[in-house]
Design a protein around this motif. Sequence first.
Motif, short mmCIF file in Angstrom:
data_model
loop_
_atom_site.label_atom_id
_atom_site.label_comp_id
_atom_site.label_asym_id
_atom_site.label_seq_id
_atom_site.Cartn_x
_atom_site.Cartn_y
_atom_site.Cartn_z
N GLN A 277 -4.02 -32.40 -2.93
CA GLN A 277 -4.12 -31.86 -4.52
C GLN A 277 -3.36 -30.34 -4.44
O GLN A 277 -3.04 -29.95 -5.45
CB GLN A 277 -5.58 -31.75 -4.85
CG GLN A 277 -6.00 -33.07 -5.35
CD GLN A 277 -7.78 -33.21 -5.67
OE1 GLN A 277 -8.49 -32.12 -5.06
NE2 GLN A 277 -8.05 -34.18 -6.06
N PRO A 297 -1.30 -23.00 -7.62
CA PRO A 297 -0.49 -23.01 -9.19
C PRO A 297 0.30 -24.52 -9.07
O PRO A 297 0.35 -25.05 -10.20
CB PRO A 297 0.59 -22.17 -9.47
CG PRO A 297 0.56 -21.35 -7.66
CD PRO A 297 -0.77 -21.67 -7.08
N LYS A 315 -10.08 -27.39 -12.02
CA LYS A 315 -8.64 -27.38 -12.32
C LYS A 315 -8.29 -26.05 -13.24
O LYS A 315 -9.02 -25.98 -14.26
CB LYS A 315 -8.40 -28.62 -12.99
CG LYS A 315 -8.75 -30.01 -12.24
CD LYS A 315 -7.73 -30.43 -11.21
CE LYS A 315 -6.69 -30.75 -11.94
NZ LYS A 315 -5.72 -31.08 -10.55
N LEU A 316 -7.19 -25.69 -13.39
CA LEU A 316 -6.76 -24.63 -14.17
C LEU A 316 -5.10 -24.56 -14.22
O LEU A 316 -4.58 -24.40 -13.05
CB LEU A 316 -7.21 -23.18 -13.85
CG LEU A 316 -7.04 -22.22 -15.02
CD1 LEU A 316 -7.70 -22.47 -16.35
CD2 LEU A 316 -7.42 -20.97 -14.53
N ASP A 318 -1.40 -23.78 -13.72
CA ASP A 318 -0.61 -22.66 -13.25
C ASP A 318 -1.34 -21.54 -12.72
O ASP A 318 -0.96 -20.09 -12.80
CB ASP A 318 0.37 -22.34 -14.36
CG ASP A 318 1.50 -21.34 -13.87
OD1 ASP A 318 2.36 -22.04 -12.84
OD2 ASP A 318 2.18 -20.60 -14.30
N VAL A 319 -2.67 -21.65 -12.12
CA VAL A 319 -3.24 -20.55 -11.68
C VAL A 319 -2.93 -19.95 -10.25
O VAL A 319 -2.39 -20.80 -9.63
CB VAL A 319 -4.66 -21.18 -11.67
CG1 VAL A 319 -4.86 -22.01 -10.42
CG2 VAL A 319 -5.81 -19.92 -11.23
N LEU A 348 -15.89 -22.92 -15.37
CA LEU A 348 -14.77 -21.88 -15.87
C LEU A 348 -14.94 -21.27 -17.36
O LEU A 348 -15.27 -22.12 -17.92
CB LEU A 348 -13.13 -22.35 -15.64
CG LEU A 348 -12.58 -23.12 -14.37
CD1 LEU A 348 -11.32 -23.56 -14.44
CD2 LEU A 348 -12.75 -22.21 -13.20
#
Lengths: 367, 365
Positions: A277, A297, A315-316, A318-319, A348
Motif C-alpha cells: 500500500q 504520498p 488514508k489521505l 498526497d500526504v 483524521l
Amino acid sequence: MATEFQRRKLLRLMAGTTALGVIPASLFAGTAIAGRATRIYSAASSPEGQHFLCAWSDNRLLFQVQSPGRGHDVILNKPANCAIYFARRPGSWFVVLDANSGDKIAEVRSHRGRHFYGHGALSNNGDYLFTTENDYEQGGRGVIGIYDCRDNFRRLGEYASGGIGPHQLAMLPDSQTLVIANGGILTLPDNPRENLNIDTMQPSLTYLDTTDGKALGAWRPPHHQLSLRHLDVDAGGLVTVGAQFEGPKILTLPLLFSHRGEQALTPYRADDIVWRQHKHYIASVACADGKVLATSPRGNCIGLWQGGELLRQEKLGDVAGAAYDTVRHQFVTSNGRGQFVSLGARQLQLTGRVAGLQWDNHMSIAG
Amino acid sequence: MKTFARLTLITIAAGLLAACDRSPEQKMLSDTGQQVILPLHETFLAETLSLSEAATQYCSLGERSERDLSALKDRWIAAMNAWEGIQGFQFGPITEDNQAWKVQFWPDRKNLISRKTEQFVKRDSEITLSALQQASVVIQGLSAIEYLLYDTPSDRLRQPPPSGHRYCLHLQAAAQNLHEVADFLYSSWQPAAGNYLKTWSKPGPDNLDYPDQQASIGAVIETLVYALERIKRDKLERPLALADQGQANPFLLEWWRSKQSREAILVNLHSLQLLFNAGQGEGLATLLKHHQGETLADEINNKFDRAVSVTAAMEGSLFDDHSSSDTQLALIQLHGLLGELLSAFKRDLPAKLGITLGFNSNDGD
C-alpha cells in the motif's frame, strides 16, 4: 573535509555544545515561538509553479514569502527564533526567516562545487547548522556542511557523510552525534533527478561524531536498492528511518527500520499488503510520544507505529509532511491539497487548509 | 391527479433548472458517478451473487459433470470480468481496509495462493465463512477460487461427494466472502451506507477527501493513469518481457491459471473508456471540450478504440501464445498505444484542464 584549522576550531566549539547538552524546554520560555498556538512551517508551491516559504497558525497564513525555488524541509531554531527552509535537491540555497514575521535573516548559497540535498539539523543549543550536501566536483561524495548560526550562517567547513546522497539527518540526544540517512543515489547537477548508480548504490545509516567528523559506524539495509532517506530520533535516541525502494517494483520489502547502538537495522513488522500500500515510498518520519508516524504520498496513506508494529493506518490524498504538535499532543500531517490534517484519537481531523497551496514534503511545528 | 401532475411538472422543472445551474465540472462528476461508477459496482455485486449461488448449487450436486464445472467456471469468469471493471479505482471504498486484496491477490511471486489454500483446506478445523475471513486475504476471493476451479483441486471438485468436500466448503465460503466485499463496495457508494458518491461528487473546503473539484476530478484521472500503468507494466511488460524486462514469465500474468489475462485487459480498457466518457453522459471527454480540448478527447477515444481492437483481435491466450509472431506484433502495438494514452492522461489532459496530478506523490524526494 574541514581544514585542520577548522577542525580544531570545531572541536572547541562542539565541546562547548556538548557541555551545554540538551537545552531544556524552559529555556525557550520567553522566546517568541514559545507558548503560542500551534504554528506550522512548511515550503509550498502553487499549482501554477510559484514557490513559497510559509508559516500557518489559527487557520491563517502568518506569512507567505516568495521562495528562490522549490523548497523541501524546514527546521526551527528556537533559541534564535528563526525558521530555516532548505531548497529541494539539487538545492543551491537555504533561507532563514524570522519565525514570527517571515522577515529574511539570511539567504545562504551552496558552497562552490556543492549543492544541498534538502535537509539540515541543528546542534541542540541552536548554534550550529549541519546540512547534507553533494560534493559533485569529487564525483558525488556526500558531505555534511557546517554553518555558524550566530555568525550569519558562515560556512565553517564540512565532514564526509559516510556515503553517497546524504538526505535527512538528525542530532542524537547526546548533543554530539549526528545520524545521517545516506540514500546511496548518485546524482550530478547536469541530470539532477537521474539515478546514475541504480545497480551499485549502497545506502547506509551513518553516525558521525560532530566534534571531529569521525564516522562512528554505518549500517546497511537488507537490499542495496532500499534508499534510506528520511529519519527521526526519539527522546531515548532510537532512530527510525524510512526508505524508498529503487529496485524491481515487483518486490515487496519493509520500508521502515529502527536502529540503536551496534545492532543491525531492525525492519518494522507488517504484512506484505501493508508495504504494498505504501507503493515503495516513505516521505516523512516523525517520532513522538513513544510512537512513529510515517507518510506515503504515493500510497495516499499514513501509518502510526509502535514498537515496530502497525497500530493504525489512515488514508489521505498526497500526504507527505509529518510532525508532532506538543500543544495538542497529536501528530499533524500536510499534503499537496493545501491541507493540514491531524491524527485524532479515532479519525483524521481537518486542522486547516490554504486553498491554492500545495504543501511540500516536510513540515515543522512550533508549540 | 391534477395535483400530482402539477407536482411532477414542478419536480421536473426544478430538476432541469438544477441541471442548467450545474457547472461542466459538477455535471462531469455527477454523470461519471451515476452512469459509470455505480453501474460498474452494481455489476460486480450482481455477478458475485450469481457466483456464490452457483458455487452453493454446484457443491450440492450428487453427480458433477464437466458441464456443471464449466458452468461454474463461467460464473467465475463473469465475476472476474466485473471485478476488472472496477479494479483500477484509486478512490472510494475499494481503497479501504484491504478490500482490493480480499478480492484479488496478484502478482503472487511466492505462489502463496496455492500454499495458503492447501494449508487452509487441510488444517484440522471447520471451514466456514467466518474462519475464511479470519484467514489471510490471499485465500479470500477471486484468486483463491481461480486456484480451486482451474488448478489441482479442480479434479477433486469434479468427483462426486465426498471427494473434494473441503475444497467445496472453501469455494462456497470464498464466493460468499467475495459477495460480501462486493456488497460493502456497492453500498458504501450509496446514501444509505457510506454515501461515498456524495463525498466524492460534492467537494468543498470541509471535505477532508475532496477539498475542491480539482481533487475529485483528479481522482478520476489518477484512476485512469494507475489502471493504464498497471496494464502496461504489470500485465504486459513484466510477465511478457516487453520493454527490456528480461525473460518472459507467463506465471506472472494475471489470471494465468484460467488463461483469462487478455480478456481481463479487454475489460479494463472498455471500462476505462467508459470512465473517460461517463458512459453516454458528460465525462472527462466533454469537460475537455469545454476547455478547447476536443481534439485531445477525440484522440484519446481513438487510441482506446484501437487498443480494444488490437487486444480483441489477438488469438489464443497470452499464457500459451504470447511468443507467437502475430501476438508479439499485437502486443507491441498495444504497448505503444498504452504509452500514448498514459502520456495523454499524465500530461496533456491535466494541462488542458488546469489540474495538478498529485504533488508530493508525483515527484517527491
